[in-house]
Design a protein around this motif. Structure first.
Motif, PDB file in Angstrom:
ATOM      1  N   ALA A  61       0.820  -1.216   0.000  1.00 26.90           N
ATOM      2  CA  ALA A  61       0.000   0.000   0.000  1.00 26.90           C
ATOM      3  C   ALA A  61       0.855   1.268   0.000  1.00 26.90           C
ATOM      4  CB  ALA A  61      -0.930   0.004   1.213  1.00 26.90           C
ATOM      5  N   VAL A  62       0.400   2.273  -0.745  1.00 28.98           N
ATOM      6  CA  VAL A  62       1.116   3.545  -0.838  1.00 28.98           C
ATOM      7  C   VAL A  62       0.150   4.687  -0.549  1.00 28.98           C
ATOM      8  CG1 VAL A  62       2.876   2.746  -2.459  1.00 28.98           C
ATOM      9  CG2 VAL A  62       0.698   3.594  -3.341  1.00 28.98           C
ATOM     10  N   GLY A  63       0.725   5.874  -0.280  1.00 34.62           N
ATOM     11  CA  GLY A  63      -0.100   7.034   0.021  1.00 34.62           C
ATOM     12  C   GLY A  63       0.539   8.302  -0.488  1.00 34.62           C
ATOM     13  N   ALA A  64       0.294   9.400   0.215  1.00 32.20           N
ATOM     14  CA  ALA A  64       0.828  10.714  -0.168  1.00 32.20           C
ATOM     15  C   ALA A  64       1.696  11.228   0.977  1.00 32.20           C
ATOM     16  CB  ALA A  64      -0.313  11.686  -0.458  1.00 32.20           C
ATOM     17  N   PRO A  65       3.041  11.121   0.854  1.00 28.13           N
ATOM     18  CA  PRO A  65       3.936  11.621   1.897  1.00 28.13           C
ATOM     19  C   PRO A  65       3.818  13.138   2.061  1.00 28.13           C
ATOM     20  CG  PRO A  65       5.085  10.173   0.341  1.00 28.13           C
ATOM     21  CD  PRO A  65       3.756  10.512  -0.260  1.00 28.13           C
ATOM     22  N   ASP A  66       4.587  13.706   2.976  1.00 27.34           N
ATOM     23  CA  ASP A  66       4.514  15.120   3.352  1.00 27.34           C
ATOM     24  C   ASP A  66       4.375  16.036   2.131  1.00 27.34           C
ATOM     25  OD1 ASP A  66       5.299  13.661   5.526  1.00 27.34           O
ATOM     26  OD2 ASP A  66       6.883  15.019   6.160  1.00 27.34           O
ATOM     27  N   HIS A  67       3.348  16.877   2.138  1.00 23.01           N
ATOM     28  CA  HIS A  67       3.133  17.839   1.052  1.00 23.01           C
ATOM     29  C   HIS A  67       2.300  19.009   1.598  1.00 23.01           C
ATOM     30  CE1 HIS A  67      -0.321  15.109   1.010  1.00 23.01           C
ATOM     31  NE2 HIS A  67      -1.023  16.091   0.451  1.00 23.01           N
ATOM     32  N   PRO A  68       2.443  20.195   1.008  1.00 19.62           N
ATOM     33  CA  PRO A  68       1.732  21.370   1.526  1.00 19.62           C
ATOM     34  C   PRO A  68       0.399  21.609   0.825  1.00 19.62           C
ATOM     35  CG  PRO A  68       3.315  22.071  -0.117  1.00 19.62           C
ATOM     36  CD  PRO A  68       3.423  20.563  -0.045  1.00 19.62           C
ATOM     37  N   MET A 103     -10.619  18.972   5.879  1.00 18.25           N
ATOM     38  CA  MET A 103      -9.472  19.782   6.284  1.00 18.25           C
ATOM     39  C   MET A 103      -9.448  21.101   5.523  1.00 18.25           C
ATOM     40  SD  MET A 103      -5.350  19.055   6.126  1.00 18.25           S
ATOM     41  CE  MET A 103      -5.164  19.708   4.466  1.00 18.25           C
ATOM     42  N   THR A 104      -9.517  22.195   6.246  1.00 18.88           N
ATOM     43  CA  THR A 104      -9.420  23.534   5.665  1.00 18.88           C
ATOM     44  C   THR A 104      -7.976  23.981   5.778  1.00 18.88           C
ATOM     45  OG1 THR A 104     -11.691  23.993   6.387  1.00 18.88           O
ATOM     46  CG2 THR A 104     -10.336  25.883   5.743  1.00 18.88           C
ATOM     47  N   ALA A 105      -7.267  23.972   4.649  1.00 20.38           N
ATOM     48  CA  ALA A 105      -5.838  24.321   4.669  1.00 20.38           C
ATOM     49  C   ALA A 105      -5.631  25.797   4.956  1.00 20.38           C
ATOM     50  CB  ALA A 105      -5.179  23.936   3.352  1.00 20.38           C
ATOM     51  N   GLY A 106      -6.517  26.641   4.403  1.00 22.09           N
ATOM     52  CA  GLY A 106      -6.401  28.073   4.647  1.00 22.09           C
ATOM     53  C   GLY A 106      -5.022  28.602   4.322  1.00 22.09           C
ATOM     54  N   ALA A 107      -4.393  29.303   5.278  1.00 20.93           N
ATOM     55  CA  ALA A 107      -3.109  29.982   5.055  1.00 20.93           C
ATOM     56  C   ALA A 107      -1.964  29.027   4.756  1.00 20.93           C
ATOM     57  CB  ALA A 107      -2.771  30.835   6.273  1.00 20.93           C
ATOM     58  N   GLY A 108      -2.118  27.763   5.118  1.00 20.26           N
ATOM     59  CA  GLY A 108      -1.077  26.814   4.745  1.00 20.26           C
ATOM     60  C   GLY A 108      -0.797  25.776   5.799  1.00 20.26           C
ATOM     61  N   ILE A 109      -0.605  24.558   5.341  1.00 23.41           N
ATOM     62  CA  ILE A 109      -0.324  23.451   6.231  1.00 23.41           C
ATOM     63  C   ILE A 109       0.441  22.397   5.443  1.00 23.41           C
ATOM     64  CG2 ILE A 109      -2.419  22.097   5.755  1.00 23.41           C
ATOM     65  CD1 ILE A 109      -2.672  21.734   8.824  1.00 23.41           C
ATOM     66  N   VAL A 110       1.300  21.659   6.124  1.00 23.27           N
ATOM     67  CA  VAL A 110       1.969  20.508   5.520  1.00 23.27           C
ATOM     68  C   VAL A 110       1.391  19.262   6.173  1.00 23.27           C
ATOM     69  CG1 VAL A 110       4.167  19.302   5.184  1.00 23.27           C
ATOM     70  CG2 VAL A 110       4.085  21.806   5.087  1.00 23.27           C
ATOM     71  N   HIS A 111       0.956  18.313   5.361  1.00 18.05           N
ATOM     72  CA  HIS A 111       0.400  17.093   5.957  1.00 18.05           C
ATOM     73  C   HIS A 111       0.780  15.880   5.120  1.00 18.05           C
ATOM     74  CE1 HIS A 111      -3.725  16.526   3.748  1.00 18.05           C
ATOM     75  NE2 HIS A 111      -2.833  17.000   2.922  1.00 18.05           N
ATOM     76  N   SER A 112       0.564  14.717   5.722  1.00 13.18           N
ATOM     77  CA  SER A 112       0.809  13.457   5.024  1.00 13.18           C
ATOM     78  C   SER A 112      -0.423  12.581   5.174  1.00 13.18           C
ATOM     79  CB  SER A 112       2.031  12.728   5.597  1.00 13.18           C
ATOM     80  OG  SER A 112       1.778  12.273   6.910  1.00 13.18           O
ATOM     81  N   GLU A 113      -0.701  11.797   4.142  1.00 13.88           N
ATOM     82  CA  GLU A 113      -1.829  10.866   4.131  1.00 13.88           C
ATOM     83  C   GLU A 113      -1.271   9.517   3.682  1.00 13.88           C
ATOM     84  OE1 GLU A 113      -5.269  13.545   2.195  1.00 13.88           O
ATOM     85  OE2 GLU A 113      -3.286  13.761   1.295  1.00 13.88           O
ATOM     86  N   ILE A 284       4.632  29.608  -2.657  1.00 13.17           N
ATOM     87  CA  ILE A 284       5.835  28.789  -2.885  1.00 13.17           C
ATOM     88  C   ILE A 284       6.972  29.282  -1.994  1.00 13.17           C
ATOM     89  CG2 ILE A 284       7.593  28.145  -4.571  1.00 13.17           C
ATOM     90  CD1 ILE A 284       5.363  28.364  -6.718  1.00 13.17           C
ATOM     91  N   GLU A 285       7.149  30.599  -1.954  1.00 16.76           N
ATOM     92  CA  GLU A 285       8.213  31.181  -1.127  1.00 16.76           C
ATOM     93  C   GLU A 285       7.982  30.881   0.354  1.00 16.76           C
ATOM     94  OE1 GLU A 285       9.706  35.660   0.024  1.00 16.76           O
ATOM     95  OE2 GLU A 285       9.142  35.280  -2.062  1.00 16.76           O
ATOM     96  N   ASP A 286       6.733  31.027   0.813  1.00 19.71           N
ATOM     97  CA  ASP A 286       6.433  30.760   2.221  1.00 19.71           C
ATOM     98  C   ASP A 286       6.707  29.302   2.568  1.00 19.71           C
ATOM     99  OD1 ASP A 286       5.707  33.382   2.533  1.00 19.71           O
ATOM    100  OD2 ASP A 286       3.542  33.014   2.548  1.00 19.71           O
ATOM    101  N   TYR A 287       6.341  28.394   1.657  1.00 22.58           N
ATOM    102  CA  TYR A 287       6.583  26.972   1.910  1.00 22.58           C
ATOM    103  C   TYR A 287       8.079  26.683   1.960  1.00 22.58           C
ATOM    104  CZ  TYR A 287       6.987  21.973   0.941  1.00 22.58           C
ATOM    105  OH  TYR A 287       7.343  20.649   0.979  1.00 22.58           O
TER     106      TYR A 287
END
Length: 299
Positions: A61-68, A103-113, A284-287
């Protein structure tokens, strides 16, 4: 039979868009009706991915590693399998069959699924959906937030004949109202129609709406559609109608999604959806500068 009043005009089918098969994240299979070359978006929705259905062998099984993400919402609805998530704000949890994460990302978040550890070890059947919902300009930089709703808290309605049921993720249907709070008016309904089941779902005139066929096949406003098809309805009425023929040998499972278009400029680049290119460059710059944080490693 679930019907509206005789004076309610039924929406006509504008067109049917078949999904494409593609790989996403770490390489997991999705069926995607949009965005593709046929259809870029469906305001206020930005993306619809049907995850699987796929059977994984142990360790496969695979998923989506850390991404913003910034500027929109992701809605994950699991039908089978188990996913675990973590984010840059220290949140962590698990999605089991039937659960919903809004999930409301809004201003920005990094998450993994990623597939849950035990599910990865044993393998199994994976099936679910992720939908991206655009945020209006005024909310794009709001504080990120989660709404996690387990299966036993999702309202379920049924018609009088007992051949139609609905899980109400957002909006209202068959006398049930969702527990999820949305930033813009949205309907997200999972209908199951047994053979002979018919639905006429009221949809306000200012909503754009479509139906996605999970499995089975049926009649949609006089048109035939099957699994992985997206049926787009015109804004020419106040009800969306569909049915599973009495001669069918299997249930018809569909998602009905509808929402009020934002009618705002859309600038998108991968996991960022804003209103201008300048805002995309800023995201992009903020990330890259770590302003969206990072997920702390755990043993």
């Amino acid at each position: 039979m679930t019907m509206t009043s005789d004076t309610t005009k039924t929406r006509s089918v504008e067109r049917i868009v078949p999904s494409i098969r593609t790989l996403e994240g770490g390489g997991f299979l999705v069926h995607r009706p949009f965005p593709t070359n046929r259809l870029m978006d469906f305001d206020p929705f930005l993306l619809l991915d049907e995850m699987g259905p796929v059977n994984y062998a142990p360790g496969e099984a695979v998923g989506a590693p850390d991404h913003p993400h910034r500027g929109f919402e992701t809605v994950t609805y699991m039908l089978a399998g188990r996913f675990a998530h973590k984010d840059s704000q220290g949140n962590a949890g698990q999605l089991n069959p039937g659960d919903v994460q809004w999930m409301t990302a809004g201003a920005g978040i990094v998450h993994s699924e990623m597939p849950e550890e035990e599910f990865t070890r044993t393998g199994g059947h994976l099936h679910g959906f992720q939908i991206w919902v655009n945020l209006p300009r005024v909310d794009k930089m709001m504080q990120p937030r989660y709404q996690e709703v387990p299966i036993n808290q999702i309202p379920v309605g049924q018609n009088a004949e007992g051949n139609v049921s609905v899980k109400v993720v957002a909006g209202e249907a068959l006398g049930q109202k969702a527990v999820i709070d949305t930033r813009t008016p949205i309907m997200y309904l999972h209908y199951t129609l047994q053979p002979g089941g018919q639905v006429s779902q009221p949809v306000p005139a200012d909503f754009r709406g479509f139906v996605y066929v999970i499995d089975g096949q049926g009649d949609f406003g006089g048109k035939h559609a099957k699994d992985h098809d997206m049926v787009i309805f015109a804004q020419d009425g106040e009800a969306i109608e569909f049915s599973n023929p009495a001669t069918a040998t299997a249930p018809l499972n569909v998602l009905l999604l509808a929402g009020v278009p934002l009618s705002e400029p859309v600038a998108r680049y991968g996991p960022f959806v804003m209103n201008t290119e300048a805002e995309i460059y800023q995201a992009i710059e903020d990330y890259q500068n770590g302003k969206m944080g990072s997920i702390k490693a755990t043993r």
